[in-house]
Motif scaffolding. Structure first.
Motif, short mmCIF file in Angstrom:
data_model
loop_
_atom_site.label_atom_id
_atom_site.label_comp_id
_atom_site.label_asym_id
_atom_site.label_seq_id
_atom_site.Cartn_x
_atom_site.Cartn_y
_atom_site.Cartn_z
N SER A 32 3.93 -2.58 15.30
CA SER A 32 2.97 -1.60 14.52
C SER A 32 3.59 -0.03 14.93
CB SER A 32 1.67 -1.61 14.74
OG SER A 32 0.92 -0.56 14.03
N SER A 33 3.80 0.82 14.08
CA SER A 33 3.99 2.17 14.25
C SER A 33 2.85 2.82 14.82
CB SER A 33 4.47 2.75 13.01
OG SER A 33 3.54 2.90 11.87
N ASP A 34 1.73 2.38 14.71
CA ASP A 34 0.38 3.15 15.30
C ASP A 34 -0.52 2.34 15.66
OD1 ASP A 34 -1.63 4.74 16.03
OD2 ASP A 34 -1.39 6.17 14.41
N ASN A 35 -0.49 1.70 17.01
CA ASN A 35 -1.43 0.76 17.45
C ASN A 35 -2.92 1.38 17.33
OD1 ASN A 35 0.23 -1.35 17.95
ND2 ASN A 35 0.93 -0.38 19.61
N GLN A 36 -3.22 2.57 17.22
CA GLN A 36 -4.58 2.93 17.12
C GLN A 36 -5.33 2.63 15.50
OE1 GLN A 36 -4.89 7.07 18.51
NE2 GLN A 36 -4.52 6.29 20.65
N VAL A 37 -4.23 2.58 14.77
CA VAL A 37 -4.67 2.38 13.18
C VAL A 37 -4.72 0.85 13.16
CG1 VAL A 37 -3.99 2.96 10.74
CG2 VAL A 37 -3.74 4.56 12.79
N ALA A 38 -3.32 0.34 13.43
CA ALA A 38 -3.34 -1.27 13.04
C ALA A 38 -2.59 -1.84 14.11
CB ALA A 38 -2.46 -1.50 11.78
N VAL A 39 -2.97 -3.12 14.46
CA VAL A 39 -2.40 -4.01 15.66
C VAL A 39 -1.75 -5.07 14.98
CG1 VAL A 39 -3.55 -3.03 17.47
CG2 VAL A 39 -4.50 -4.78 16.39
N VAL A 40 -0.61 -5.55 15.35
CA VAL A 40 -0.25 -6.90 14.97
C VAL A 40 0.18 -7.91 16.05
CG1 VAL A 40 2.07 -5.84 14.72
CG2 VAL A 40 1.52 -7.80 13.41
N ASP A 41 -0.26 -9.18 15.79
CA ASP A 41 0.05 -10.11 16.88
C ASP A 41 1.32 -10.85 16.73
OD1 ASP A 41 -0.47 -12.10 15.25
OD2 ASP A 41 -2.26 -12.70 15.95
N THR A 42 1.81 -11.67 17.78
CA THR A 42 3.08 -12.24 17.65
C THR A 42 3.09 -13.38 16.46
OG1 THR A 42 1.80 -14.27 18.88
CG2 THR A 42 3.02 -12.33 19.98
N ASN A 43 2.08 -13.58 15.75
CA ASN A 43 2.22 -14.31 14.54
C ASN A 43 2.17 -13.54 13.37
OD1 ASN A 43 2.06 -16.91 16.02
ND2 ASN A 43 0.03 -16.26 16.15
N GLY A 44 2.27 -12.09 13.33
CA GLY A 44 2.13 -11.31 12.19
C GLY A 44 0.85 -11.02 11.50
N LEU A 45 -0.25 -11.23 12.39
CA LEU A 45 -1.44 -10.99 11.98
C LEU A 45 -1.84 -9.52 12.23
CD1 LEU A 45 -4.41 -11.95 11.03
CD2 LEU A 45 -5.05 -12.34 13.51
N ILE A 46 -2.14 -8.87 11.12
CA ILE A 46 -2.36 -7.17 11.26
C ILE A 46 -3.86 -7.14 11.24
CG2 ILE A 46 -2.24 -5.06 10.11
CD1 ILE A 46 0.25 -6.58 8.44
N ILE A 47 -4.45 -6.56 12.29
CA ILE A 47 -5.72 -5.78 12.23
C ILE A 47 -5.91 -4.29 12.08
CG2 ILE A 47 -7.88 -6.07 13.71
CD1 ILE A 47 -6.43 -8.48 15.03
N ILE A 48 -6.70 -3.97 11.05
CA ILE A 48 -6.85 -2.66 10.95
C ILE A 48 -8.44 -2.04 11.73
CG2 ILE A 48 -7.20 -0.64 9.25
CD1 ILE A 48 -4.25 -2.24 8.85
N THR A 49 -7.86 -1.11 12.51
CA THR A 49 -8.78 -0.87 13.37
C THR A 49 -9.43 0.57 13.08
OG1 THR A 49 -7.22 0.11 14.81
CG2 THR A 49 -7.99 -2.14 15.35
N LYS A 50 -8.70 1.27 12.48
CA LYS A 50 -9.29 2.45 11.80
C LYS A 50 -8.41 3.29 10.70
CE LYS A 50 -7.35 6.61 14.58
NZ LYS A 50 -7.52 7.35 15.44
N VAL A 51 -8.99 4.27 9.86
CA VAL A 51 -8.29 4.78 8.76
C VAL A 51 -7.16 5.58 9.29
CG1 VAL A 51 -8.48 6.45 6.82
CG2 VAL A 51 -10.44 4.97 7.63
N GLY A 52 -5.83 5.36 8.65
CA GLY A 52 -4.78 6.03 9.13
C GLY A 52 -3.32 5.46 8.46
N ARG A 53 -2.35 5.87 8.60
CA ARG A 53 -1.13 5.19 7.89
C ARG A 53 -0.43 4.58 9.11
NH1 ARG A 53 1.27 8.20 3.17
NH2 ARG A 53 -0.60 9.17 2.19
N TYR A 54 0.33 3.18 8.87
CA TYR A 54 1.14 2.35 9.85
C TYR A 54 2.15 1.95 9.12
CZ TYR A 54 -1.41 -0.75 7.48
OH TYR A 54 -2.09 -1.82 6.31
N LEU A 55 3.03 1.48 9.86
CA LEU A 55 4.30 0.63 9.39
C LEU A 55 4.39 -0.38 10.43
CD1 LEU A 55 6.83 0.79 7.66
CD2 LEU A 55 8.02 1.75 9.48
#
Length: 61
Positions: A32-55
């Motif tokens: 993830s380009s911004d782990n404070q906004v979105a985290v991604v695990d080893t299986n491609g699961l994305i979790i959105i943690t706060k408002v913002g932009r991410y890649l």
């Protein structure tokens, strides 16, 4: 390239398509380009943690 619009607290799963289908090494690393906004695990699961932009990017090992 795909665009997703997700709300805080939601999840999505990304799936990589590797070509050619008979590639020798198909191991993937997600990032993830911004782990404070979105985290991604080893299986491609994305979790959105706060408002913002991410890649979300994946790399073949």
């Amino acid at each position: 390239m795909y665009y997703l619009s997700l709300k805080v607290g939601t999840t999505a799963t990304m799936q990589a398509v590797i070509s050619p289908a008979n590639a020798i090494d198909t191991r993937i690393t997600w990032s993830s380009s911004d782990n404070q906004v979105a985290v991604v695990d080893t299986n491609g699961l994305i979790i959105i943690t706060k408002v913002g932009r991410y890649l979300i990017i994946f790399f073949l090992k």
